[in-house]
Write an enzyme that holds these catalytic residues in place. Structure first.
Site, PDB file in Angstrom:
ATOM      1  N   GLU A 156      20.112  14.941  56.639  1.00  0.00           N
ATOM      2  CA  GLU A 156      19.639  15.561  55.394  1.00  0.00           C
ATOM      3  C   GLU A 156      19.423  14.517  54.307  1.00  0.00           C
ATOM      4  OE1 GLU A 156      21.484  18.553  51.996  1.00  0.00           O
ATOM      5  OE2 GLU A 156      22.338  18.554  54.013  1.00  0.00           O
ATOM      6  N   ASP A 157      18.332  14.677  53.576  1.00  0.00           N
ATOM      7  CA  ASP A 157      18.017  13.843  52.412  1.00  0.00           C
ATOM      8  C   ASP A 157      18.287  12.358  52.667  1.00  0.00           C
ATOM      9  OD1 ASP A 157      17.204  16.017  50.918  1.00  0.00           O
ATOM     10  OD2 ASP A 157      19.171  16.351  50.025  1.00  0.00           O
ATOM     11  N   GLU A 183      22.810  26.989  54.936  1.00  0.00           N
ATOM     12  CA  GLU A 183      24.080  26.401  54.502  1.00  0.00           C
ATOM     13  C   GLU A 183      24.961  27.483  53.881  1.00  0.00           C
ATOM     14  OE1 GLU A 183      25.658  22.640  51.794  1.00  0.00           O
ATOM     15  OE2 GLU A 183      23.662  23.462  51.433  1.00  0.00           O
ATOM     16  N   ASN A 206      23.223  23.450  38.458  1.00  0.00           N
ATOM     17  CA  ASN A 206      24.509  22.754  38.402  1.00  0.00           C
ATOM     18  C   ASN A 206      24.505  21.597  37.405  1.00  0.00           C
ATOM     19  OD1 ASN A 206      27.093  21.895  39.010  1.00  0.00           O
ATOM     20  ND2 ASN A 206      26.684  21.431  41.144  1.00  0.00           N
ATOM     21  N   ARG A 266      14.562  22.491  52.676  1.00  0.00           N
ATOM     22  CA  ARG A 266      15.832  23.011  52.156  1.00  0.00           C
ATOM     23  C   ARG A 266      15.736  23.571  50.739  1.00  0.00           C
ATOM     24  NH1 ARG A 266      20.531  22.549  53.530  1.00  0.00           N
ATOM     25  NH2 ARG A 266      21.375  21.494  51.688  1.00  0.00           N
ATOM     26  N   GLU A 295      16.566  20.139  48.796  1.00  0.00           N
ATOM     27  CA  GLU A 295      17.430  21.011  48.002  1.00  0.00           C
ATOM     28  C   GLU A 295      17.185  20.862  46.512  1.00  0.00           C
ATOM     29  OE1 GLU A 295      21.699  18.768  47.437  1.00  0.00           O
ATOM     30  OE2 GLU A 295      21.291  19.636  49.404  1.00  0.00           O
ATOM     31  N   ASP A 342      24.634  14.618  56.000  1.00  0.00           N
ATOM     32  CA  ASP A 342      23.894  14.445  54.753  1.00  0.00           C
ATOM     33  C   ASP A 342      24.024  13.012  54.263  1.00  0.00           C
ATOM     34  OD1 ASP A 342      22.619  14.720  52.352  1.00  0.00           O
ATOM     35  OD2 ASP A 342      23.947  16.250  51.536  1.00  0.00           O
ATOM     36  N   HIS A 353      22.359  12.105  51.518  1.00  0.00           N
ATOM     37  CA  HIS A 353      22.320  12.388  50.080  1.00  0.00           C
ATOM     38  C   HIS A 353      21.533  11.366  49.273  1.00  0.00           C
ATOM     39  CE1 HIS A 353      23.960  14.488  46.451  1.00  0.00           C
ATOM     40  NE2 HIS A 353      23.908  15.474  47.310  1.00  0.00           N
ATOM     41  N   TRP A 409      22.670   9.302  43.472  1.00  0.00           N
ATOM     42  CA  TRP A 409      23.817  10.090  43.898  1.00  0.00           C
ATOM     43  C   TRP A 409      23.360  11.176  44.868  1.00  0.00           C
ATOM     44  CZ3 TRP A 409      25.471  15.191  43.765  1.00  0.00           C
ATOM     45  CH2 TRP A 409      26.780  15.379  44.220  1.00  0.00           C
ATOM     46  N   ARG A 414      28.324  20.708  59.650  1.00  0.00           N
ATOM     47  CA  ARG A 414      28.026  19.437  58.997  1.00  0.00           C
ATOM     48  C   ARG A 414      29.304  18.628  58.913  1.00  0.00           C
ATOM     49  NH1 ARG A 414      26.123  18.251  52.762  1.00  0.00           N
ATOM     50  NH2 ARG A 414      28.350  17.893  52.487  1.00  0.00           N
ATOM     51  N   HIS A 454      19.410  25.165  51.173  1.00  0.00           N
ATOM     52  CA  HIS A 454      20.632  24.758  50.481  1.00  0.00           C
ATOM     53  C   HIS A 454      21.442  26.006  50.129  1.00  0.00           C
ATOM     54  CE1 HIS A 454      23.121  22.425  47.715  1.00  0.00           C
ATOM     55  NE2 HIS A 454      22.770  23.194  46.699  1.00  0.00           N
ATOM     56  N   HIS A 456      31.067  23.050  56.393  1.00  0.00           N
ATOM     57  CA  HIS A 456      31.259  21.658  56.013  1.00  0.00           C
ATOM     58  C   HIS A 456      32.620  21.155  56.485  1.00  0.00           C
ATOM     59  CE1 HIS A 456      28.146  21.361  52.540  1.00  0.00           C
ATOM     60  NE2 HIS A 456      27.770  22.271  53.420  1.00  0.00           N
ATOM     61  N   TYR A 486      30.219  10.255  49.400  1.00  0.00           N
ATOM     62  CA  TYR A 486      29.713  11.599  49.165  1.00  0.00           C
ATOM     63  C   TYR A 486      30.239  12.581  50.210  1.00  0.00           C
ATOM     64  CZ  TYR A 486      26.773  15.650  49.528  1.00  0.00           C
ATOM     65  OH  TYR A 486      26.368  16.949  49.632  1.00  0.00           O
ATOM     66  N   ASP A 514      27.191  25.801  44.371  1.00  0.00           N
ATOM     67  CA  ASP A 514      26.566  25.657  43.054  1.00  0.00           C
ATOM     68  C   ASP A 514      25.419  26.647  42.881  1.00  0.00           C
ATOM     69  OD1 ASP A 514      24.709  24.510  44.743  1.00  0.00           O
ATOM     70  OD2 ASP A 514      24.583  22.601  43.675  1.00  0.00           O
TER      71      ASP A 514
END
Length: 402
Positions: free
Chosen positions: A236-237, A339, A37, A283, A262, A210, A212, A402, A147, A312, A122, A159, A316
């Site tokens: 997550e993350d 996911e 992506n 992930r 991911e 998440d 992120h 990000w 999620r 993940h 989501h 996010y 994308d």
């Protein structure tokens, strides 16, 4: 099974995808996803200019040997571009093997370990009431795992929230979008979101969220401890994972499960996290982590430490990757959840597929190989359209994760 051609196909049916098509002298072809992506053309060039010429004349059935050639033979190992290219080749070769034997991929991997693959959707909203209404929509559709992401009061952007309804898509056409972040506002707000979910829906659904990569380890520990009463399936993350040892600090303070990976490219990105049981879900993806051959190694390592997969599966990654991932998920013993964000209708037309969905469960189907094809004539109608992921800044302008 000699390889006679390897072609890179770039198309944008709603979003950009890079597909590798390998054909053998027997007329059998296989597809692999090489989508990275925001950096799609880098992988396309790596394949066209460096990898594809190496494949011509090779035996397509020598999947492990080809993987080793592309990984060790380049000298410059790992990284998202290299591993996405290797992942595409590997996926395509497994697809060829399935088609040549008349077997679906999951049977080549040892057969089904379950009857279906649990996926999560989501639910997003600009505020808590809107997010809860989206959560209800997924619950009514039969999802067991959902999620949830919500806008944060007095924060300019956040996010994971879709722009004006519909499916969440972070990439922006033709430019880099700058967003803003406040950890303090987020940490004060997030537990209220999960409390509202449990008050309205109870504990019948798996609840995922998440962060992120936005938090420091101690901030992630604070969040994990604060949300323990709401029994999240995972956070997550929570923090960037370049420093794998940082997750020790999170583990010391909370029993909230952690998912990460991911953006991982290899087993080395998660070796310490798995061996020290610092995470609960890995992930990594078939595309970005070197294909079926390498992700199977990661999953096997994880199984020794009771770490499960949670691959993940955002849009994308192309339907080719999703099809292969569902076969992988069905076969491995330590599967956790998959996911699934879904795809624009035009993408599903470009990539005919054998998978089926029933509520919150999916099945890859019984077609030989991974069961996903590409309509090249239709794909040609959707030329590449540059798009970029956002960057995040703190309120004072400091560039953030990000």
């Amino acid at each position: 099974m000699k390889i006679v051609s390897a072609e890179v196909i770039i198309t944008c049916p709603g979003r950009n995808f890079v597909t590798l098509k390998i054909r053998t002298e027997d007329g059998v072809h296989g597809l692999g996803d090489a989508t990275l992506n925001g950096r799609e053309l880098a992988v396309a060039s790596y394949l066209r200019d460096h990898v594809c010429p190496m494949l011509i004349g090779r035996d397509a059935s020598r999947i492990e040997d080809t993987w080793q050639l592309l990984y060790k033979g380049a000298y410059w190992r790992r990284g998202p571009v290299t591993m996405s290219a290797i992942g595409a080749v590997d996926m395509a070769l497994w697809d060829i093997l399935g088609k040549s034997t008349g077997m679906p991929l999951y049977k080549l991997l040892g057969g089904a370990s379950r009857t279906g693959v649990m996926v999560y959707g989501h639910a997003t909203g600009r505020d808590i009431p809107e997010a809860l209404d989206e959560f209800a929509r997924y619950a009514e559709a039969g999802y067991q795992a959902i999620r949830i992401q919500s806008g944060v009061p007095n924060m300019r952007s956040v996010y994971g929230v879709s722009k004006g309804g519909g499916t969440y898509e972070p990439a922006t056409k033709g430019r880099v979008d700058e967003q803003y972040w406040s950890t303090e506002k987020y940490l004060d707000f997030a537990p209220k979101l999960f409390e509202a979910v449990r008050e309205r829906f109870g504990f019948d659904h798996h609840l995922l969220h998440d962060a992120h990569h936005r938090l420091t380890p101690i901030e992630a520990a604070r969040l994990g401890k604060a949300v323990e009463p709401y029994r999240l399936f995972w956070i997550e993350d929570p923090t960037p994972a370049e420093n794998q040892a940082a997750f020790r600090l999170i583990r010391q303070h909370t029993v909230t499960p952690i998912a990460v990976g991911e953006i991982f490219n290899s087993i080395w990105d998660c070796k310490q996290l798995i061996e020290e049981q610092l995470i609960d879900y890995i992930r990594a993806t078939l595309t970005h982590a070197g294909g079926i051959t390498h992700l199977k190694r990661i999953a096997d390592l994880a199984s020794l430490y009771q770490v499960r997969t949670g691959c993940h599966g955002a849009s994308d990654l192309s339907p080719v990757c999703m099809g292969a991932a569902l076969h992988f998920d069905l076969a491995i013993p330590n599967f956790g959840v998959q996911e699934y964000m879904g795809y624009p209708e035009e993408a599903l037309e470009v990539f005919p597929h054998a998978w089926t969905k029933d509520g919150g469960l999916m099945h890859p189907g019984e077609a030989p190989g991974h069961g996903v094809e590409i309509d090249e004539k239709l794909a040609a109608r959707y030329p590449y359209d540059p798009a970029y992921l956002p960057v995040a800044r703190l309120d004072d302008g400091t560039l953030w994760n990000w």
